[in-house]
Write a protein that holds these residues in place. Sequence first.
Motif, short mmCIF file in Angstrom:
data_model
loop_
_atom_site.label_atom_id
_atom_site.label_comp_id
_atom_site.label_asym_id
_atom_site.label_seq_id
_atom_site.Cartn_x
_atom_site.Cartn_y
_atom_site.Cartn_z
N ARG A 37 0.83 -1.21 0.00
CA ARG A 37 0.00 0.00 0.00
C ARG A 37 0.86 1.25 0.00
O ARG A 37 0.59 2.22 -0.71
CB ARG A 37 -0.94 0.01 1.21
CG ARG A 37 -2.10 -0.94 1.12
CD ARG A 37 -3.14 -0.59 2.17
NE ARG A 37 -2.57 -0.59 3.52
CZ ARG A 37 -2.58 -1.65 4.33
NH1 ARG A 37 -3.12 -2.78 3.93
NH2 ARG A 37 -2.06 -1.57 5.53
N THR A 184 -8.80 0.67 3.57
CA THR A 184 -8.13 -0.63 3.71
C THR A 184 -7.30 -0.68 4.99
O THR A 184 -7.32 -1.67 5.72
CB THR A 184 -7.24 -0.90 2.50
OG1 THR A 184 -8.02 -0.85 1.30
CG2 THR A 184 -6.57 -2.27 2.61
N ARG A 187 -9.56 -1.08 8.00
CA ARG A 187 -10.06 -2.44 8.13
C ARG A 187 -8.99 -3.34 8.76
O ARG A 187 -9.28 -4.14 9.66
CB ARG A 187 -10.45 -2.98 6.75
CG ARG A 187 -11.10 -4.37 6.82
CD ARG A 187 -11.53 -4.86 5.46
NE ARG A 187 -10.39 -5.06 4.58
CZ ARG A 187 -10.18 -4.38 3.46
NH1 ARG A 187 -11.03 -3.45 3.07
NH2 ARG A 187 -9.11 -4.63 2.71
N ASP A 188 -7.75 -3.18 8.32
CA ASP A 188 -6.67 -3.98 8.89
C ASP A 188 -6.41 -3.62 10.35
O ASP A 188 -6.14 -4.50 11.18
CB ASP A 188 -5.38 -3.78 8.08
CG ASP A 188 -5.49 -4.33 6.67
OD1 ASP A 188 -6.41 -5.14 6.41
OD2 ASP A 188 -4.65 -3.97 5.82
#
Length: 224
Positions: A37, A184, A187-188
């Motif tokens: 990312r 993202t 969420r992690d």
Amino acid sequence: MTMVEQSSAYGLWDLVIVNSAVFILFAFSFFKPQTGRDWRSFGAFSAFLVALFAEMYGFPLTIYLLSGWLQSRFPAIDWFSHDAGHLLEMMFGWRLNPHFGPFHVLSFILIGGGFLLISAAWRVLYEAQRQGRLATGGPYAYVRHPQYVGFVLVLAGFLVQWPTLLTLAMFPILVGMYVRLSFTEERDARKEFGEAYDRYAVHVPAFFPHLKRLFGATERPRTR
């Protein structure tokens, strides 16, 4: 509006390469991408810089495409002089060297502030990751994604200083990409820290800090 008489300073592709490399390496030293990312966001940021400097020193595509409209609206300006690339300074008619005009000064504030924010956030995040805890100090006490906010400030600063059609088109795409990456990451983080992250997210906004917290006393976000 006074005539700006300067020789053209385009076709300098060596400066395109040098400036792109300098700013990309400078940003790399602040951001230090590690995950996939990180590299995607850094790669998109780097592409923006290359597009910017390609027009700043290589070929003025925006000036070329808008030359008819610009010349009809502002006939006293030599639009193919290099300083004319500071479109906002030229169009608002400041009787100053564009490097000392208000838009240029604002651009330096945005760019410098963005890089400082990225650097400060990375130090806090690195230490938190090393200790296996949630990053909530420093810039993370004000926004949940300070590094992405920093990148957007830098991009906005370059747009204010030297707007081009390509970078204007890239800007909302990059902002959207950073927003998706933030989803993202959150969420992690929820998978890793559970309710602690939920409590943190309740008190700290994603991108826009609360003005009271920004300019007043800061209460440390609760994570326990």
